[in-house]
Design a protein around this motif. Structure first.
Motif, short mmCIF file in Angstrom:
data_model
loop_
_atom_site.label_atom_id
_atom_site.label_comp_id
_atom_site.label_asym_id
_atom_site.label_seq_id
_atom_site.Cartn_x
_atom_site.Cartn_y
_atom_site.Cartn_z
N ILE A 188 6.60 4.03 1.57
CA ILE A 188 5.74 2.86 1.57
C ILE A 188 4.91 2.89 2.85
N ASP A 189 3.59 2.81 2.72
CA ASP A 189 2.71 2.83 3.88
C ASP A 189 2.63 1.46 4.56
N GLN A 190 2.51 0.43 3.74
CA GLN A 190 2.38 -0.91 4.34
C GLN A 190 2.87 -1.96 3.35
N LEU A 191 3.58 -2.94 3.89
CA LEU A 191 4.06 -4.07 3.10
C LEU A 191 3.92 -5.33 3.95
N GLN A 192 3.16 -6.29 3.44
CA GLN A 192 3.00 -7.57 4.14
C GLN A 192 3.27 -8.69 3.14
N GLY A 193 3.88 -9.74 3.63
CA GLY A 193 4.12 -10.91 2.79
C GLY A 193 3.78 -12.17 3.55
N LYS A 212 0.86 -1.20 0.00
CA LYS A 212 0.00 0.00 0.00
C LYS A 212 0.89 1.24 0.00
N ILE A 213 0.60 2.14 -0.96
CA ILE A 213 1.38 3.36 -1.13
C ILE A 213 0.43 4.53 -1.34
N ALA A 214 0.53 5.56 -0.50
CA ALA A 214 -0.28 6.78 -0.69
C ALA A 214 0.46 7.66 -1.70
N LEU A 215 -0.09 7.77 -2.89
CA LEU A 215 0.60 8.47 -3.97
C LEU A 215 0.62 9.98 -3.80
N LEU A 216 -0.30 10.54 -3.03
CA LEU A 216 -0.30 11.99 -2.83
C LEU A 216 0.95 12.45 -2.10
N GLN A 217 1.60 11.53 -1.39
CA GLN A 217 2.81 11.89 -0.65
C GLN A 217 4.08 11.65 -1.47
N GLN A 218 3.93 11.24 -2.74
CA GLN A 218 5.08 10.91 -3.58
C GLN A 218 5.42 12.07 -4.51
N PRO A 219 6.68 12.17 -4.92
CA PRO A 219 7.06 13.17 -5.92
C PRO A 219 6.27 12.97 -7.22
N ALA A 220 5.97 14.03 -7.93
CA ALA A 220 5.09 13.99 -9.09
C ALA A 220 5.56 13.04 -10.20
N ALA A 221 6.83 12.95 -10.45
CA ALA A 221 7.31 12.14 -11.58
C ALA A 221 7.84 10.78 -11.14
N SER A 222 7.49 10.34 -9.98
CA SER A 222 8.09 9.11 -9.47
C SER A 222 7.55 7.86 -10.14
N LYS A 223 8.41 6.84 -10.15
CA LYS A 223 8.04 5.49 -10.55
C LYS A 223 8.16 4.63 -9.31
#
Length: 163
Positions: free
Chosen positions: A150-155, A49-60
């Motif tokens: 990264i907000d959340q990562l589960q495996g 889970k990733i909150a995209l509003l908190q990411q740089p505009a051109a990020s991959k």
């Protein structure tokens, strides 16, 4: 059908196949590419889970599966500047793309087994399924630019239904 759009989600019974927690991380920064775990036996479920509003505009941002020799098997990237989800199998016919707009969050539910990967994006708004042919256990790495958060990562290791 949700808001006039057909969605596809995995059946709830798949949660019953979870055997062991492989990874559980919340709220962390990703620096370029970060290896996280080996999928021994190649049967796993990954929740990202990733909150995209908190990411740089051109990020991959996305993930990559490699074999034990670090040879790429599959990558999945959200390219925000292109507005596309991109799956690459590193084969002749390997690149597939889907256009997406106005994403504020990226929720991935990923199933990996010995011969396939299924990716459910934002609760089934988009899905990708691909055959893979690993020759060894797979490694999972996250890929990101500009110190993605990264907000959340589960495996989870999952039981095999068919041997």
């Amino acid at each position: 059908v949700e808001n006039g759009q057909v969605t596809m989600q995995p059946i709830k019974e798949l949660k019953g196949l979870r055997q062991a927690v492989l990874l559980n991380k919340d709220n962390f920064q990703l620096e370029n590419q970060q290896g996280l775990l080996t999928l021994a036996g190649n049967s796993a479920e990954i929740l990202l889970k990733i909150a995209l509003l908190q990411q740089p505009a051109a990020s991959k941002i996305g993930f990559k599966l490699t074999d034990q020799k670090q040879k790429p098997v599959l990558s999945f990237i959200y390219d925000r500047s292109e507005g596309k989800l991109i799956l690459n199998r590193y084969q002749k016919d390997g690149v597939r793309k889907a256009a997406v707009t106005d994403l504020t969050e990226l929720n991935l539910q990923i199933f990996v087994d010995k011969s396939s990967v299924e990716i459910f994006i934002n609760h089934g708004q988009r899905t990708f399924t691909s055959r893979i042919f690993p020759t060894s256990d797979l490694n999972l790495a996250l890929i990101g630019q500009d110190q993605a958060k990264i907000d959340q990562l589960q495996g989870y290791r999952v039981a095999q239904v068919v041997e």
